[in-house]
Write a protein that holds these residues in place. Structure first.
Motif, PDB file in Angstrom:
ATOM      1  N   UNK A  39       0.823  -1.215   0.000  1.00 23.26           N
ATOM      2  CA  UNK A  39       0.000   0.000   0.000  1.00 23.26           C
ATOM      3  C   UNK A  39       0.859   1.267   0.000  1.00 23.26           C
ATOM      4  N   UNK A  40       1.904   1.256   0.814  1.00 21.30           N
ATOM      5  CA  UNK A  40       2.725   2.466   0.950  1.00 21.30           C
ATOM      6  C   UNK A  40       3.471   2.792  -0.343  1.00 21.30           C
ATOM      7  N   UNK A  41       3.634   1.811  -1.211  1.00 19.91           N
ATOM      8  CA  UNK A  41       4.375   2.051  -2.454  1.00 19.91           C
ATOM      9  C   UNK A  41       3.668   3.082  -3.333  1.00 19.91           C
ATOM     10  N   UNK A  42       2.344   3.127  -3.266  1.00 18.99           N
ATOM     11  CA  UNK A  42       1.607   4.106  -4.063  1.00 18.99           C
ATOM     12  C   UNK A  42       1.989   5.515  -3.638  1.00 18.99           C
ATOM     13  N   UNK A  43       2.060   5.721  -2.329  1.00 18.89           N
ATOM     14  CA  UNK A  43       2.396   7.062  -1.846  1.00 18.89           C
ATOM     15  C   UNK A  43       3.864   7.375  -2.090  1.00 18.89           C
ATOM     16  N   UNK A  44       4.699   6.361  -2.004  1.00 14.70           N
ATOM     17  CA  UNK A  44       6.125   6.603  -2.268  1.00 14.70           C
ATOM     18  C   UNK A  44       6.341   7.006  -3.729  1.00 14.70           C
ATOM     19  N   UNK A  45       5.716   6.288  -4.654  1.00 16.17           N
ATOM     20  CA  UNK A  45       6.010   6.511  -6.072  1.00 16.17           C
ATOM     21  C   UNK A  45       5.195   7.652  -6.684  1.00 16.17           C
ATOM     22  N   UNK A  46       3.986   7.845  -6.179  1.00 17.00           N
ATOM     23  CA  UNK A  46       3.111   8.826  -6.834  1.00 17.00           C
ATOM     24  C   UNK A  46       2.676   9.964  -5.911  1.00 17.00           C
ATOM     25  N   UNK A  47       2.661   9.717  -4.608  1.00 18.99           N
ATOM     26  CA  UNK A  47       2.287  10.784  -3.696  1.00 18.99           C
ATOM     27  C   UNK A  47       0.872  10.678  -3.164  1.00 18.99           C
ATOM     28  N   UNK A  48       0.048   9.867  -3.793  1.00 19.21           N
ATOM     29  CA  UNK A  48      -1.325   9.754  -3.303  1.00 19.21           C
ATOM     30  C   UNK A  48      -2.255   9.287  -4.397  1.00 19.21           C
ATOM     31  N   UNK A  49      -3.499   9.131  -4.058  1.00 19.25           N
ATOM     32  CA  UNK A  49      -4.472   8.574  -4.996  1.00 19.25           C
ATOM     33  C   UNK A  49      -4.730   9.506  -6.183  1.00 19.25           C
ATOM     34  N   UNK A  50      -4.883  10.793  -5.881  1.00 20.05           N
ATOM     35  CA  UNK A  50      -5.178  11.747  -6.963  1.00 20.05           C
ATOM     36  C   UNK A  50      -4.026  11.822  -7.958  1.00 20.05           C
ATOM     37  N   UNK A  51      -2.809  11.894  -7.437  1.00 24.46           N
ATOM     38  CA  UNK A  51      -1.651  11.989  -8.324  1.00 24.46           C
ATOM     39  C   UNK A  51      -1.514  10.723  -9.160  1.00 24.46           C
ATOM     40  N   UNK A  52      -1.854   9.582  -8.564  1.00 25.26           N
ATOM     41  CA  UNK A  52      -1.804   8.329  -9.326  1.00 25.26           C
ATOM     42  C   UNK A  52      -2.793   8.370 -10.490  1.00 25.26           C
ATOM     43  N   UNK A  53      -3.995   8.856 -10.232  1.00 21.16           N
ATOM     44  CA  UNK A  53      -4.997   8.919 -11.294  1.00 21.16           C
ATOM     45  C   UNK A  53      -4.533   9.820 -12.430  1.00 21.16           C
ATOM     46  N   UNK A  54      -3.931  10.948 -12.089  1.00 20.87           N
ATOM     47  CA  UNK A  54      -3.434  11.844 -13.130  1.00 20.87           C
ATOM     48  C   UNK A  54      -2.332  11.174 -13.941  1.00 20.87           C
TER      49      UNK A  54
END
Lengths: 215, 215
Positions: A39-54
């Motif tokens: 789970x933490x890898x998403x925040x490490x690589x992208x910063x959060x859910x919104x940034x991942x979607x973008x």
DNA sequence: GTCTATATAGCGATAGAC
DNA sequence: GTCTATCGCTATATAGAC
């Protein structure tokens, strides 16, 4: 897992789930479980859910829009072939990710249709920025090819073409089912020809005179 | 607040929020806060969030589809007027709730466009049941009016008309903004004429011959 | 029918060890 | 870069008083 792979794996899983469920209905836990990452890898690589979607959207939209503009620019000067303009507009997204032409590619590009209609608030400005320039250039090309159409009508009709395309990206499998396979969502070539013929006919239609309001 | 009012108030607030945000992004807390009713009232009157969503949709879809079929049945036997069929199909939803013809009505009927594209899993069967019969009857009417079209093409083109309509229900305000007001989303009459002209032209377009795959 | 209070679960995000 | 553990919050749903 190599570092670069983790980022790609997350992007792929996110694209899949966004296409199937949309932004709000997709949780990071579901996503990371499917991708097999933490789970933490998403925040490490992208910063959060919104940034991942973008990031998911930008990865697809940028090359699609570049290809659209490339095809539009390749048309001869003074082009009056409406069908060629339509084709330059709808073919890149409909073929995006459809390397094999079969259903896996169709699933990949559905995220495109999904976000065009879901539009969570934080994505509105982002999407508007991504598409505004392309829309303006195609509207101008259509206005040149169809001099009998006033600008409002040209914009409305381009809007309708986008709607037909987005709905198709999103729901063509339901149509396959409804028609018992007569309309095959996996046959991208046939789909493109149907859409180009329809959109060209709609764009070329005579402008309706204003009707009286019904009582 | 009288009992009957509570139920209506909840339905109205739910319709508004579903149109603006979609199903997944709307919480019952937000909904009850806006409606000024208690959270538990939703479960008392409807049984839960899913049942509430179905109630919201059924309230609009049933009369819209009834009106569509009524108008279709009112056409003369052997009708070949494609535009009249299109009008019978698109005018009821576009005018739904638009008593004044202005933007408040436009907001009310956007929920329609929203759910047609969002489609949370539990709504898929429900929506398919609501629309299947109407789609079949209009497809048959179009096939009669356009004998040169094979069935797959007829279905694809009806699908494109639905897409253009749904996208318009959902996003016409963005188009108003993009065009600086040249396309006025609040002018339902003009919108209907533009859509009918476009859809009729698309439906009547000659069938494309199959192209060779690009290399 | 309406309310408060709460049960139960899931959410996005982060701290800190390794 | 990856992991566990957890914080703080919100979600839907319900029990039970009035």
């Amino acid at each position: 897992m190599a570092p670069a792979d983790t980022k790609q794996t997350i992007l792929d899983a996110a694209e899949e789930l966004l296409a199937e469920q949309g932004y709000a209905a997709t949780s990071l836990r579901q996503l990371t479980a499917r991708a097999g990452v933490n789970l933490a890898a998403v925040h490490y690589h992208f910063g959060g859910k919104e940034a991942l979607a973008k990031a998911v959207l930008a990865r697809r939209i940028a090359p699609i829009n570049a290809e659209r503009l490339r095809r539009l620019a390749a048309l001869p000067a003074g082009n009056r072939d409406t069908a060629a303009i339509v084709r330059a507009f709808v073919e890149p997204p409909l073929r995006a990710g459809a390397g094999g032409g079969a259903s896996p590619g169709a699933r990949l590009c559905r995220v495109f249709g999904r976000v065009m209609v879901e539009q969570p608030p934080f994505l509105r400005a982002f999407l508007a920025r991504q598409f505004r320039g392309v829309a303006r250039r195609f509207e101008a090309a259509l206005a040149d090819a169809l001099p009998g159409l006033d600008r409002a009508a040209t914009w409305w009709r381009l809007h309708f073409v986008i709607g037909a395309m987005a709905h198709t990206l999103q729901n063509s499998e339901a149509l396959s089912h409804l028609t018992g396979g007569a309309c095959d969502a996996g046959d991208v070539d046939a789909l493109i020809e149907h859409l180009v013929a329809f959109a060209t006919g709609g764009l070329r239609a005579p402008t309706a005179r204003r009707r009286r309001r019904p009582a």
